[in-house]
Design a protein around this motif. Structure first.
Motif, PDB file in Angstrom:
ATOM      1  N   ILE A  77       0.869  -1.176   0.000  1.00 51.19           N
ATOM      2  CA  ILE A  77       0.000   0.000   0.000  1.00 51.19           C
ATOM      3  C   ILE A  77       0.903   1.222   0.000  1.00 51.19           C
ATOM      4  O   ILE A  77       1.713   1.407   0.909  1.00 51.19           O
ATOM      5  CB  ILE A  77      -0.934   0.003   1.223  1.00 51.19           C
ATOM      6  N   LEU A  78       0.783   2.020  -1.050  1.00 53.31           N
ATOM      7  CA  LEU A  78       1.502   3.290  -1.147  1.00 53.31           C
ATOM      8  C   LEU A  78       0.491   4.370  -0.788  1.00 53.31           C
ATOM      9  O   LEU A  78      -0.410   4.664  -1.570  1.00 53.31           O
ATOM     10  CB  LEU A  78       2.044   3.499  -2.557  1.00 53.31           C
ATOM     11  N   ALA A  79       0.604   4.924   0.402  1.00 58.88           N
ATOM     12  CA  ALA A  79      -0.398   5.849   0.918  1.00 58.88           C
ATOM     13  C   ALA A  79       0.179   7.248   1.107  1.00 58.88           C
ATOM     14  O   ALA A  79       1.369   7.405   1.380  1.00 58.88           O
ATOM     15  CB  ALA A  79      -0.932   5.343   2.255  1.00 58.88           C
ATOM     16  N   GLU A  80      -0.703   8.239   0.972  1.00 61.87           N
ATOM     17  CA  GLU A  80      -0.297   9.612   1.254  1.00 61.87           C
ATOM     18  C   GLU A  80       0.052   9.747   2.728  1.00 61.87           C
ATOM     19  O   GLU A  80       1.000  10.414   3.101  1.00 61.87           O
ATOM     20  CB  GLU A  80      -1.414  10.565   0.865  1.00 61.87           C
ATOM     21  N   SER A  81      -0.751   9.099   3.591  1.00 59.92           N
ATOM     22  CA  SER A  81      -0.442   9.017   5.014  1.00 59.92           C
ATOM     23  C   SER A  81      -1.077   7.760   5.569  1.00 59.92           C
ATOM     24  O   SER A  81      -2.068   7.270   5.041  1.00 59.92           O
ATOM     25  CB  SER A  81      -0.942  10.256   5.772  1.00 59.92           C
ATOM     26  N   ALA A  82      -0.489   7.232   6.642  1.00 60.21           N
ATOM     27  CA  ALA A  82      -1.011   6.035   7.301  1.00 60.21           C
ATOM     28  C   ALA A  82      -0.607   6.102   8.766  1.00 60.21           C
ATOM     29  O   ALA A  82       0.540   6.411   9.086  1.00 60.21           O
ATOM     30  CB  ALA A  82      -0.452   4.773   6.652  1.00 60.21           C
ATOM     31  N   GLU A  83      -1.577   5.819   9.645  1.00 62.76           N
ATOM     32  CA  GLU A  83      -1.307   5.889  11.076  1.00 62.76           C
ATOM     33  C   GLU A  83      -1.919   4.691  11.792  1.00 62.76           C
ATOM     34  O   GLU A  83      -3.072   4.351  11.558  1.00 62.76           O
ATOM     35  CB  GLU A  83      -1.916   7.152  11.680  1.00 62.76           C
ATOM     36  N   LEU A  84      -1.156   4.109  12.683  1.00 60.91           N
ATOM     37  CA  LEU A  84      -1.670   3.081  13.572  1.00 60.91           C
ATOM     38  C   LEU A  84      -2.558   3.763  14.608  1.00 60.91           C
ATOM     39  O   LEU A  84      -2.354   4.937  14.932  1.00 60.91           O
ATOM     40  CB  LEU A  84      -0.517   2.362  14.273  1.00 60.91           C
ATOM     41  N   ALA A  85      -3.534   3.041  15.124  1.00 62.11           N
ATOM     42  CA  ALA A  85      -4.465   3.620  16.099  1.00 62.11           C
ATOM     43  C   ALA A  85      -3.728   4.262  17.271  1.00 62.11           C
ATOM     44  O   ALA A  85      -4.093   5.349  17.729  1.00 62.11           O
ATOM     45  CB  ALA A  85      -5.442   2.558  16.589  1.00 62.11           C
ATOM     46  N   GLY A  86      -2.677   3.628  17.750  1.00 65.24           N
ATOM     47  CA  GLY A  86      -1.926   4.163  18.884  1.00 65.24           C
ATOM     48  C   GLY A  86      -1.178   5.447  18.585  1.00 65.24           C
ATOM     49  O   GLY A  86      -0.804   6.179  19.504  1.00 65.24           O
ATOM     50  N   ASP A  87      -0.943   5.735  17.308  1.00 69.14           N
ATOM     51  CA  ASP A  87      -0.211   6.947  16.925  1.00 69.14           C
ATOM     52  C   ASP A  87      -1.122   8.145  16.676  1.00 69.14           C
ATOM     53  O   ASP A  87      -0.640   9.249  16.449  1.00 69.14           O
ATOM     54  CB  ASP A  87       0.611   6.689  15.656  1.00 69.14           C
ATOM     55  N   ILE A  88      -2.429   7.933  16.692  1.00 70.98           N
ATOM     56  CA  ILE A  88      -3.366   9.010  16.370  1.00 70.98           C
ATOM     57  C   ILE A  88      -3.608   9.877  17.598  1.00 70.98           C
ATOM     58  O   ILE A  88      -3.929   9.377  18.671  1.00 70.98           O
ATOM     59  CB  ILE A  88      -4.698   8.440  15.843  1.00 70.98           C
ATOM     60  N   ASP A  89      -3.451  11.182  17.427  1.00 69.00           N
ATOM     61  CA  ASP A  89      -3.745  12.158  18.474  1.00 69.00           C
ATOM     62  C   ASP A  89      -5.211  12.568  18.294  1.00 69.00           C
ATOM     63  O   ASP A  89      -5.550  13.298  17.362  1.00 69.00           O
ATOM     64  CB  ASP A  89      -2.807  13.362  18.323  1.00 69.00           C
ATOM     65  N   LEU A  90      -6.077  12.073  19.184  1.00 62.47           N
ATOM     66  CA  LEU A  90      -7.521  12.298  19.051  1.00 62.47           C
ATOM     67  C   LEU A  90      -7.873  13.782  19.103  1.00 62.47           C
ATOM     68  O   LEU A  90      -8.700  14.256  18.323  1.00 62.47           O
ATOM     69  CB  LEU A  90      -8.284  11.523  20.125  1.00 62.47           C
ATOM     70  N   ALA A  91      -7.247  14.533  19.980  1.00 64.32           N
ATOM     71  CA  ALA A  91      -7.545  15.971  20.088  1.00 64.32           C
ATOM     72  C   ALA A  91      -7.196  16.683  18.781  1.00 64.32           C
ATOM     73  O   ALA A  91      -7.943  17.558  18.316  1.00 64.32           O
ATOM     74  CB  ALA A  91      -6.775  16.578  21.259  1.00 64.32           C
TER      75      ALA A  91
END
Length: 131
Positions: A77-91
């Protein structure tokens, strides 16, 4: 159970590289469930979660567009951005959602609605993954 190598790459880094049992993505023409020995395919991806099944566990990543290349024993998968759930800043994701909604509700000519819609989709995707 057989596996396939999944690599998720962004312009900045390789986000994920592991042997998995199944990958589920939303392509341009709908949802794809990918198992080992899948027919080769290249297709654009939507802004949507990527669901990974590995050894009975499920992991979800927030992917913002890009392309998927499927081979018999490997998925890239060549993505513009990709984040694991633990890396996401909810605020931060909530703040992005608010900004995009404000831009979309503003009735001004200088607002780039397509860009605001994409920003809103990315924020909603990140929020749903984190929750």
């Amino acid at each position: 159970m057989s596996t396939l190598l999944l690599e998720i790459v962004t312009p900045e880094r390789k986000v994920y590289a592991q042997e998995v049992n199944m990958v589920s993505v939303k392509g341009a023409d709908g949802e794809l469930g990918i198992l080992p020995n899948h027919i080769p395919l290249v297709t654009p991806l939507r802004i949507a979660p990527v669901v990974i099944k590995k050894d009975g566990a499920t992991e979800t990543l927030a992917v913002s567009g890009g392309f998927i290349e499927i081979r018999k024993d490997k998925v890239v998968i060549l993505a513009e951005s990709a984040e694991l759930a633990g890396d996401i800043d909810l605020a931060r994701a909530e703040a992005s959602k608010e900004r995009a909604e404000q831009r979309l509700s503003a009735k001004r000519d200088e607002v780039d609605y397509r860009r605001a819609e994409l920003a809103l989709q990315r924020a909603l995707n990140r929020i749903s993954i984190k929750k």
